[in-house]
Design a protein around this motif. Sequence first.
Motif, PDB file in Angstrom:
ATOM      1  N   LEU A   3       0.860  -1.191   0.000  1.00  0.00           N
ATOM      2  CA  LEU A   3       0.000   0.000   0.000  1.00  0.00           C
ATOM      3  C   LEU A   3       0.894   1.238   0.000  1.00  0.00           C
ATOM      4  CD1 LEU A   3      -2.569  -1.168   2.712  1.00  0.00           C
ATOM      5  CD2 LEU A   3      -2.692  -1.454   0.239  1.00  0.00           C
ATOM      6  N   PRO A   4       1.547   1.517  -1.117  1.00  0.00           N
ATOM      7  CA  PRO A   4       2.569   2.565  -1.128  1.00  0.00           C
ATOM      8  C   PRO A   4       2.021   3.977  -0.952  1.00  0.00           C
ATOM      9  CG  PRO A   4       2.140   1.781  -3.351  1.00  0.00           C
ATOM     10  CD  PRO A   4       1.360   0.900  -2.422  1.00  0.00           C
ATOM     11  N   ALA A   5       2.877   4.796  -0.336  1.00  0.00           N
ATOM     12  CA  ALA A   5       2.630   6.234  -0.202  1.00  0.00           C
ATOM     13  C   ALA A   5       3.948   6.917  -0.520  1.00  0.00           C
ATOM     14  CB  ALA A   5       2.177   6.566   1.216  1.00  0.00           C
ATOM     15  N   SER A   6       3.864   8.115  -1.071  1.00  0.00           N
ATOM     16  CA  SER A   6       5.097   8.849  -1.358  1.00  0.00           C
ATOM     17  C   SER A   6       4.980  10.263  -0.828  1.00  0.00           C
ATOM     18  CB  SER A   6       5.392   8.853  -2.862  1.00  0.00           C
ATOM     19  OG  SER A   6       4.359   9.480  -3.582  1.00  0.00           O
ATOM     20  N   VAL A   7       6.004  10.678  -0.087  1.00  0.00           N
ATOM     21  CA  VAL A   7       6.055  12.024   0.453  1.00  0.00           C
ATOM     22  C   VAL A   7       6.738  12.917  -0.576  1.00  0.00           C
ATOM     23  CG1 VAL A   7       6.886  13.479   2.340  1.00  0.00           C
ATOM     24  CG2 VAL A   7       6.124  11.148   2.809  1.00  0.00           C
ATOM     25  N   ASN A   8       6.131  14.055  -0.867  1.00  0.00           N
ATOM     26  CA  ASN A   8       6.589  14.928  -1.943  1.00  0.00           C
ATOM     27  C   ASN A   8       7.247  16.213  -1.466  1.00  0.00           C
ATOM     28  OD1 ASN A   8       5.118  13.161  -3.692  1.00  0.00           O
ATOM     29  ND2 ASN A   8       3.291  14.210  -3.000  1.00  0.00           N
ATOM     30  N   CYS A  61       3.466  16.902   2.538  1.00  0.00           N
ATOM     31  CA  CYS A  61       2.542  16.551   1.466  1.00  0.00           C
ATOM     32  C   CYS A  61       2.862  15.134   1.021  1.00  0.00           C
ATOM     33  CB  CYS A  61       2.715  17.497   0.278  1.00  0.00           C
ATOM     34  SG  CYS A  61       2.633  19.251   0.725  1.00  0.00           S
ATOM     35  N   TRP A  62       1.826  14.314   0.893  1.00  0.00           N
ATOM     36  CA  TRP A  62       2.071  12.938   0.497  1.00  0.00           C
ATOM     37  C   TRP A  62       0.920  12.387  -0.328  1.00  0.00           C
ATOM     38  CZ3 TRP A  62      -0.560   8.750   3.177  1.00  0.00           C
ATOM     39  CH2 TRP A  62      -1.322   9.152   4.283  1.00  0.00           C
ATOM     40  N   ASP A  63       1.278  11.459  -1.200  1.00  0.00           N
ATOM     41  CA  ASP A  63       0.294  10.777  -2.037  1.00  0.00           C
ATOM     42  C   ASP A  63       0.064   9.375  -1.507  1.00  0.00           C
ATOM     43  OD1 ASP A  63      -0.193  12.663  -4.206  1.00  0.00           O
ATOM     44  OD2 ASP A  63       1.890  12.306  -4.775  1.00  0.00           O
ATOM     45  N   SER A  64      -1.189   9.019  -1.316  1.00  0.00           N
ATOM     46  CA  SER A  64      -1.551   7.633  -1.041  1.00  0.00           C
ATOM     47  C   SER A  64      -1.946   7.028  -2.379  1.00  0.00           C
ATOM     48  CB  SER A  64      -2.710   7.548  -0.063  1.00  0.00           C
ATOM     49  OG  SER A  64      -3.148   6.202   0.035  1.00  0.00           O
ATOM     50  N   ILE A  65      -1.124   6.138  -2.876  1.00  0.00           N
ATOM     51  CA  ILE A  65      -1.376   5.511  -4.171  1.00  0.00           C
ATOM     52  C   ILE A  65      -2.696   4.757  -4.116  1.00  0.00           C
ATOM     53  CG2 ILE A  65      -0.438   4.008  -5.980  1.00  0.00           C
ATOM     54  CD1 ILE A  65       1.314   6.564  -5.031  1.00  0.00           C
ATOM     55  N   LYS A  68      -5.609   7.086  -4.059  1.00  0.00           N
ATOM     56  CA  LYS A  68      -5.584   7.921  -5.260  1.00  0.00           C
ATOM     57  C   LYS A  68      -5.849   9.389  -4.914  1.00  0.00           C
ATOM     58  CE  LYS A  68      -6.777   4.212  -8.404  1.00  0.00           C
ATOM     59  NZ  LYS A  68      -7.565   3.755  -9.525  1.00  0.00           N
ATOM     60  N   LYS A  69      -5.139   9.847  -3.857  1.00  0.00           N
ATOM     61  CA  LYS A  69      -5.296  11.257  -3.485  1.00  0.00           C
ATOM     62  C   LYS A  69      -4.065  11.766  -2.761  1.00  0.00           C
ATOM     63  CE  LYS A  69      -9.075  10.756  -0.906  1.00  0.00           C
ATOM     64  NZ  LYS A  69     -10.140  11.010   0.071  1.00  0.00           N
ATOM     65  N   THR A  70      -3.962  13.084  -2.736  1.00  0.00           N
ATOM     66  CA  THR A  70      -2.902  13.775  -2.026  1.00  0.00           C
ATOM     67  C   THR A  70      -3.404  14.158  -0.645  1.00  0.00           C
ATOM     68  OG1 THR A  70      -1.984  14.657  -4.078  1.00  0.00           O
ATOM     69  CG2 THR A  70      -1.411  15.822  -2.052  1.00  0.00           C
ATOM     70  N   TYR A  71      -2.533  14.007   0.342  1.00  0.00           N
ATOM     71  CA  TYR A  71      -2.831  14.410   1.714  1.00  0.00           C
ATOM     72  C   TYR A  71      -1.848  15.478   2.156  1.00  0.00           C
ATOM     73  CZ  TYR A  71      -5.859  10.325   2.211  1.00  0.00           C
ATOM     74  OH  TYR A  71      -6.862   9.400   2.065  1.00  0.00           O
ATOM     75  N   GLU A  72      -2.298  16.298   3.096  1.00  0.00           N
ATOM     76  CA  GLU A  72      -1.479  17.330   3.733  1.00  0.00           C
ATOM     77  C   GLU A  72      -1.584  17.119   5.234  1.00  0.00           C
ATOM     78  OE1 GLU A  72      -2.048  21.355   2.273  1.00  0.00           O
ATOM     79  OE2 GLU A  72      -2.199  22.067   4.352  1.00  0.00           O
ATOM     80  N   THR A  73      -0.469  16.790   5.868  1.00  0.00           N
ATOM     81  CA  THR A  73      -0.477  16.499   7.297  1.00  0.00           C
ATOM     82  C   THR A  73       0.268  17.591   8.059  1.00  0.00           C
ATOM     83  OG1 THR A  73      -0.647  14.117   6.922  1.00  0.00           O
ATOM     84  CG2 THR A  73       0.182  14.816   9.059  1.00  0.00           C
ATOM     85  N   ILE A 147       0.782  19.862  -5.336  1.00  0.00           N
ATOM     86  CA  ILE A 147       2.059  19.180  -5.069  1.00  0.00           C
ATOM     87  C   ILE A 147       1.772  17.685  -5.048  1.00  0.00           C
ATOM     88  CG2 ILE A 147       3.928  18.788  -3.427  1.00  0.00           C
ATOM     89  CD1 ILE A 147       3.617  21.642  -2.482  1.00  0.00           C
ATOM     90  N   SER A 148       2.176  17.002  -6.080  1.00  0.00           N
ATOM     91  CA  SER A 148       1.936  15.561  -6.194  1.00  0.00           C
ATOM     92  C   SER A 148       2.953  14.954  -7.142  1.00  0.00           C
ATOM     93  CB  SER A 148       0.524  15.302  -6.725  1.00  0.00           C
ATOM     94  OG  SER A 148       0.349  13.930  -6.995  1.00  0.00           O
ATOM     95  N   ASN A 149       3.315  13.713  -6.888  1.00  0.00           N
ATOM     96  CA  ASN A 149       4.146  12.964  -7.829  1.00  0.00           C
ATOM     97  C   ASN A 149       3.281  12.217  -8.834  1.00  0.00           C
ATOM     98  OD1 ASN A 149       6.561  13.762  -6.726  1.00  0.00           O
ATOM     99  ND2 ASN A 149       6.730  11.985  -5.375  1.00  0.00           N
ATOM    100  N   HIS A 150       1.974  12.376  -8.741  1.00  0.00           N
ATOM    101  CA  HIS A 150       1.050  11.607  -9.578  1.00  0.00           C
ATOM    102  C   HIS A 150       0.019  12.526 -10.241  1.00  0.00           C
ATOM    103  CE1 HIS A 150       2.696   7.875  -8.005  1.00  0.00           C
ATOM    104  NE2 HIS A 150       2.788   8.525  -6.867  1.00  0.00           N
ATOM    105  N   LYS A 151       0.469  13.606 -10.819  1.00  0.00           N
ATOM    106  CA  LYS A 151      -0.445  14.560 -11.442  1.00  0.00           C
ATOM    107  C   LYS A 151      -1.183  13.973 -12.637  1.00  0.00           C
ATOM    108  CE  LYS A 151       1.943  18.597  -9.787  1.00  0.00           C
ATOM    109  NZ  LYS A 151       2.699  19.787 -10.069  1.00  0.00           N
TER     110      LYS A 151
END
Length: 174
Positions: A3-8, A61-65, A68-73, A147-151
């Motif tokens: 369940l990958p996530a990527s911090v941007n 800022c991070w994407d939960s693959i 399918k959305k960007t989160y801001e924590t 801000i996303s790696n998955h625009k």
Amino acid sequence: KALPASVNFVTLLDEKQVHYTFRTLDSVQSNPSSVGKWYQRVVRDSQFNKARHPPLGIIFCWDSILDKKTYETHITFSQATRDRMHAPAGITMFGDTAWYDTMLFGLAPEGKVRIWLQTLKIGDNLTVQPEKLVTLSGRELRVCKNISNHKQGYDYSQTTKDFIKDKTYPYGEW
């Protein structure tokens, strides 16, 4: 792992009022032990993202693959967490005093975030209870808007497809 996530993007204010911005982020290694649940016995080395003093607060800022959305924590750390980071760990590493100076962040579906101070021995890391932790998404985004790696959209790897097959979202105990 599945369940990958990527911090941007990360912005951090330390207790001495020094502001840091990180766009090149430490790599995240997959951990088979964390599949479907939080796992507290993770050990990671930080290469790039280092602050001189314990943090007052962090926004990342991070994407939960999977989602399918960007989160801001937004996280505000307590004085107790900073005090723990200032106190020696009670052991030495290679003849030097060891400190709890590495934070680990767990990111899970539905924008869930958990934080630990990394221990220096085999065993559970120290759970951090932040003073405040808020995760935003969608129209609520302020810092992380655009801000996303998955625009171009999100695509599941075969590992993720195999993992979620016949399971119920959010796929584990978070």
